[in-house]
Design an enzyme around this catalytic site. Sequence first.
Site, short mmCIF file in Angstrom:
data_model
loop_
_atom_site.label_atom_id
_atom_site.label_comp_id
_atom_site.label_asym_id
_atom_site.label_seq_id
_atom_site.Cartn_x
_atom_site.Cartn_y
_atom_site.Cartn_z
N LYS A 134 0.83 -1.22 0.00
CA LYS A 134 0.00 0.00 0.00
C LYS A 134 0.86 1.27 0.00
CE LYS A 134 -3.60 -2.50 0.02
NZ LYS A 134 -4.82 -2.90 0.64
C1 LIG Z 1 -5.70 -3.95 0.80
C2 LIG Z 1 -7.17 -3.88 0.71
C3 LIG Z 1 -8.00 -4.17 1.81
C4 LIG Z 1 -7.49 -4.57 3.17
O1 LIG Z 1 -6.56 -5.54 3.17
P1 LIG Z 1 -5.83 -6.07 4.48
O2 LIG Z 1 -4.87 -7.06 3.92
O3 LIG Z 1 -6.85 -6.67 5.37
O4 LIG Z 1 -5.15 -4.91 5.15
C5 LIG Z 1 -9.37 -4.00 1.65
N1 LIG Z 1 -9.90 -3.59 0.49
C6 LIG Z 1 -9.15 -3.29 -0.58
C7 LIG Z 1 -9.81 -2.81 -1.82
C8 LIG Z 1 -7.76 -3.45 -0.51
O5 LIG Z 1 -7.00 -3.19 -1.59
#
Ligand SMILES: *Cc1c(COP(=O)(O)O)cnc(C)c1O
Length: 374
Positions: free
Chosen positions: A185
């Site tokens: 991210k």
């Molecule tokens: C990364 C992401 C999440 C959350 O992911 P985690 O691995 O639980 O932190 C939720 N929704 C979207 C669209 C994502 O790209």
Amino acid sequence: MTVRPATEEIPLARPVLGAAEEAAVIDVLRSGQLSLGPRVPAFEQAFAQRLGVAHASAVSSGTAGLHLALRAVGVADGDEVVTSPFSFVASANAAVFERARPVFADIDPRTLNLDPAAAAAAITDRTTALLPVHIFGYPADLPAFERLGLPIVEDACEALGAVHADGTAVGARGHPAVFGFYANKQLTTGEGGLVTTVDEAVKERIDSERNQGRAPDMGWLDHDRLGFNYRLSDLACALGLAQLDRLDAMLAARADAAVLYREALAGIDGLALPCEDAGGDRRGWFVFVVQLPPEADRDATIRALRERGVQSKPYLPAIHLMTYYRETYGHREGEFPVCEDVARRSVALPFFPEISEGQIARVAVALRDVLGRK
Ligand SMILES: *Cc1c(COP(=O)(O)O)cnc(C)c1O
């Protein structure tokens, strides 16, 4: 500096981690307080301030944040939550955790976000929340969803740095908005997430439910509601604070990489690039996802890119066509044609702040070669 051979495989993603992150984590280790310490509120406050929103609650993942945010707006057993089928599976799963039904509606072919008109048509008398996703960091049309008059939870896990046309940061409109801090991210804490809100009661409920349902003023071991362990550690929050300090530079580097990709991939017949910003909305760059020409074999393309030293990945598969969703809810091909066409053709290319111009050029050469369009 590490010297990498020119032929090394180009990864899909790589976090920016340096001396500041190392020092921040070592400080926490030496302090002896690894969780429930001062870095948690410090990270929350710094994050909220940056976005211009009153409150933030750090949680153990974006998924955990979505779960607690849906609970906080009152989603419960038997409810329906209208959401996008073109997302990471977590956004729909979060509704299922509460025995609510994720009801999908098709996406806008330009932004790839949930289409407000399609969402409106999917609302029934059991709908208790809308869960738009700011997919690939492009702002969802929140003003249109707000006009539908239902509670909203925003999945902003891919959208740190995105800005709505009216100048509000994505995540700062007041609805619970959820960010994710997995290593690919815009900002990472290894694993982690955070929920923003303007509502103090929502902040209190999330803070309690992430910590086994403990009330803030209660002594150790009394719990007045059901809760979870969705805490984020001080180690993670210290990382988050260090990452916030370099966030502007990381976001700018991603935006620069996107410009280079647009130039390098221009003019490939049938290849669709991520939509340009329009109407004042500004993307917070997260991934660079292209849609292959309709006749291209996506999986063969990904394999051929790999042979040329380029990682890539189908991104994203349609949620309603995943086995669990087919088997549980009886979904079939053809329900959401825009989503299904995009999902079939989408490929994420290597994209991270430190990707070099040379690496982007190599990806472009490989893709042109594979698609037979030199
Ligand atoms: C990364 C992401 C999440 C959350 O992911 P985690 O691995 O639980 O932190 C939720 N929704 C979207 C669209 C994502 O790209």
